[in-house]
Write an enzyme that holds these catalytic residues in place. Structure first.
Site, mmCIF file in Angstrom:
data_model
loop_
_atom_site.group_PDB
_atom_site.id
_atom_site.type_symbol
_atom_site.label_atom_id
_atom_site.label_comp_id
_atom_site.label_asym_id
_atom_site.label_seq_id
_atom_site.Cartn_x
_atom_site.Cartn_y
_atom_site.Cartn_z
ATOM 1 N N LYS A 156 0.734 -1.150 -0.085
ATOM 2 C CA LYS A 156 -0.007 0.067 -0.086
ATOM 3 C C LYS A 156 1.072 1.170 0.052
ATOM 4 O O LYS A 156 1.987 1.101 -0.637
ATOM 5 C CB LYS A 156 -0.892 -0.016 1.085
ATOM 6 C CG LYS A 156 -2.009 -1.154 1.190
ATOM 7 C CD LYS A 156 -2.949 -1.455 2.380
ATOM 8 C CE LYS A 156 -2.045 -2.198 3.434
ATOM 9 N NZ LYS A 156 -2.909 -2.904 4.400
ATOM 10 N N ASP B 90 -5.088 -8.213 9.583
ATOM 11 C CA ASP B 90 -6.206 -7.554 9.597
ATOM 12 C C ASP B 90 -7.314 -8.900 9.368
ATOM 13 O O ASP B 90 -8.252 -9.037 9.720
ATOM 14 C CB ASP B 90 -6.582 -6.438 8.959
ATOM 15 C CG ASP B 90 -5.874 -6.157 7.432
ATOM 16 O OD1 ASP B 90 -5.373 -7.626 6.953
ATOM 17 O OD2 ASP B 90 -5.951 -5.463 6.908
HETATM 18 C C1 BGC Z 1 -1.246 -6.436 2.919
HETATM 19 C C2 BGC Z 1 -2.093 -7.509 3.749
HETATM 20 C C3 BGC Z 1 -3.283 -6.682 4.111
HETATM 21 C C4 BGC Z 1 -4.090 -6.243 3.124
HETATM 22 C C5 BGC Z 1 -5.201 -5.554 3.445
HETATM 23 C C6 BGC Z 1 -2.067 -5.743 1.726
HETATM 24 O O1 BGC Z 1 -1.614 -4.800 1.219
HETATM 25 O O2 BGC Z 1 -0.136 -6.870 2.378
HETATM 26 O O3 BGC Z 1 -1.344 -7.740 4.774
HETATM 27 O O4 BGC Z 1 -3.981 -7.893 4.889
HETATM 28 O O5 BGC Z 1 -3.359 -5.158 2.477
HETATM 29 O O6 BGC Z 1 -5.206 -4.788 4.242
#
Ligand code: BGC
Length: 508
Positions: free
Chosen positions: A192, A227
């Site tokens: 992200k 999460d």
């Molecule tokens: C992360 C995950 C996370 C998901 C939702 C992804 O970018 O790698 O660990 O569960 O986003 O938040």
């Protein structure tokens, strides 16, 4: 005199013809431009196509990759991470527990009071945005900021901050973590909008624990969870048939309940339940069956993590708006239907997914919201209705693909654990031989909960892929604040006072 009249008439006729030719010429030109734009849309539609046949290929690929990721470390782009959560909260947990939820654009602190009886939970929740500079700065600054917010939250709740009784905290950290126990793990990489270099490869719970100590807050990180795992815990608390959890928000991911003997890469993993939650990190899933466009390729190449998180970049809230921006830019460059090319169209992430969803769901006959967003967000004023309709169509194509791929991902999990009515990945049995058990999947994330069209497309695809007979056994439950509340529940079931199962996990 007659000659003069004739001359004037001829002149008028010639002028009229010239004007007509000009008008026709313009029309032809503008039709050509329009056709070019329609061509771009058609090309987009074709390359985003998700027929049920293609979705089933994605389902199979997902199930196969899950196997590969469980078979060996690095065996697949799916990391299939151990979570060390081998028991989900039973409902008998008691006491006051805290949770800290970090992973999207906002972070949340929560306080939950558990009465020992499975009941409606009513957590106190406080949410605040994470200042952008903290997402890319130093880890110590981020953790100090979080610890301060937590400190203030505890103070406000009138729980003595310096009490000698250690408070228990569930830490939801929504990034790929290689767990070493239920309460510790090392960050594999950021996803992200986060990119704090000094944190990669470091102990996550340890970093928070140190920040809490610096702040003088007597709190123990009882669990460190993704999460998805928090969501699964809360989902299971309310519905015991819950076997998987999916997040579709800024990022996307899923976890599910797996038999330990299927986790081949970890031979001799012993748990009391015989199972463990596996964090798939499905955002990184890849398959040649995924319908990829030139826009996805561009977006990926320009992202800070090229060749990573391919599935996430087609599905999640961080990216959908940007795909739409790229399509509008291409159309704008190919013709002037949007007027002169707006410089905002060149700005990455200028169009965020919530604005894109608002355009998609604009049901006013004149598409007023679409006009407003084009003007205010992308600096494209005065767009005719016909063109606004085209923009809605782009949003529709991009969202429809995302939702249908997410549905295929869910069915991939069901297939892996033999809950898709097909008799599992090795197949063999016909659909009619298989007695389907009620199967619940907990889902969270703004794309699913706040974007009606997305949700509807996802459900539609689930039914198409599974068929009505099987689909009626599969329930999607929305959990509220599951990522955080679930972490508090897990903190309770793994607290130092509980007979948590953490000691019963052995790696031999
Ligand atoms: C992360 C995950 C996370 C998901 C939702 C992804 O970018 O790698 O660990 O569960 O986003 O938040």
């Amino acid at each position: 005199m007659g000659k003069v009249v004739l001359g004037v008439s001829v002149g008028v006729a010639v002028a009229a013809c010239a004007v007509a030719a000009l008008v026709v010429g313009r029309r032809v030109k503008s039709r050509k431009k329009w056709n070019r734009v329609v061509g771009v849309l058609k090309e987009l539609e074709e390359s985003c196509e998700t027929t049920v046949g293609r979705l089933r290929q994605v389902v199979d690929a997902m199930a196969v990759e899950m196997h590969a990721g469980l078979a060996s470390e690095g065996g697949s782009k799916l990391k299939m991470l151990l979570t060390f959560v081998d028991n989900l909260p039973s409902g008998s947990e008691k006491g006051i527990f805290y949770a800290l939820d970090l992973g999207g654009t906002n972070f949340r602190v929560l306080r939950v009071e558990l009465g020992g009886q499975r009941s409606d939970l009513d957590p106190d929740v406080e949410q605040q945005p994470i200042p952008e500079q903290l997402m890319t700065g130093r880890s110590e600054d981020l953790f100090d900021f979080i610890a301060s917010s937590l400190y203030q939250f505890v103070e406000k709740a009138n729980d003595s901050v310096q009490s000698p009784v250690t408070k228990e905290l569930g830490f939801t950290f929504s990034f790929p973590v290689k767990q070493t126990s239920v309460s510790s793990g090392v960050l594999i990489k950021w996803t992200k909008a986060f990119a704090i270099e000094d944190m990669v490869g470091k102990e996550v719970a340890g970093a928070l624990q140190q920040a809490l100590a610096r702040k003088g807050l007597n709190m123990r990180v009882a669990v460190l969870v993704n999460d998805t795992v928090g969501t699964l815990a809360l989902g299971h608390y309310h519905d015991e048939d819950t076997v998987a959890a999916v997040i579709i928000g800024t990022g996307t991911n899923a976890c599910y309940w797996e038999r330990t003997d299927a986790i081949i890469k970890c031979q001799g993993l012993l748990t009391t339940s015989g199972s463990m939650v596996v964090n798939m990190e499905w955002g990184n899933f890849w398959s040649s069956h995924l319908p990829r466009t030139a826009y996805d390729i561009e977006l990926d190449a320009e992202s800070p993590n090229p060749n990573d998180q391919g599935f996430e970049k087609m599905i999640s809230g961080m990216y959908l708006g940007d795909i739409v921006r790229r399509v509008i830019l291409r159309m704008s460059e190919e013709s002037d239907i949007f007027g002169p090319v707006s410089s905002r169209l060149y700005m990455p992430f200028a169009l965020r997914t919530p604005a894109m969803a608002a355009m998609h769901e604009d049901d006013s006959p004149e598409l007023i919201e679409v006009a407003r967003i084009l003007k205010d967000v992308l600096d494209i004023p005065d767009v005719p209705l016909k063109v606004r309709k085209l923009v809605v169509k782009i949003c529709d194509v991009v969202t429809c693909r995302a939702a249908r791929l997410a549905a295929a991902g869910i069915v991939g999990i069901l297939k892996k654990i033999g809950r898709d009515g097909s008799g599992g990945i090795t197949g063999g049995r016909s659909r009619s031989d298989v007695k389907m058990r009620r199967t619940a999947v907990a889902v969270e994330g703004s794309l699913y909960t706040q974007y009606t069209m997305f949700r509807e497309y996802l459900h539609e695809a689930l039914h198409e892929i599974l068929g009505e007979d099987i689909a009626r056994h599969v329930v999607i439950n929305v959990t509220e604040d599951g990522s955080g509340t679930g972490a508090a529940l897990l903190a309770a079931s793994h607290s130092s006072s509980s007979s948590g199962s953490v000691d019963n996990i052995q790696l031999v």
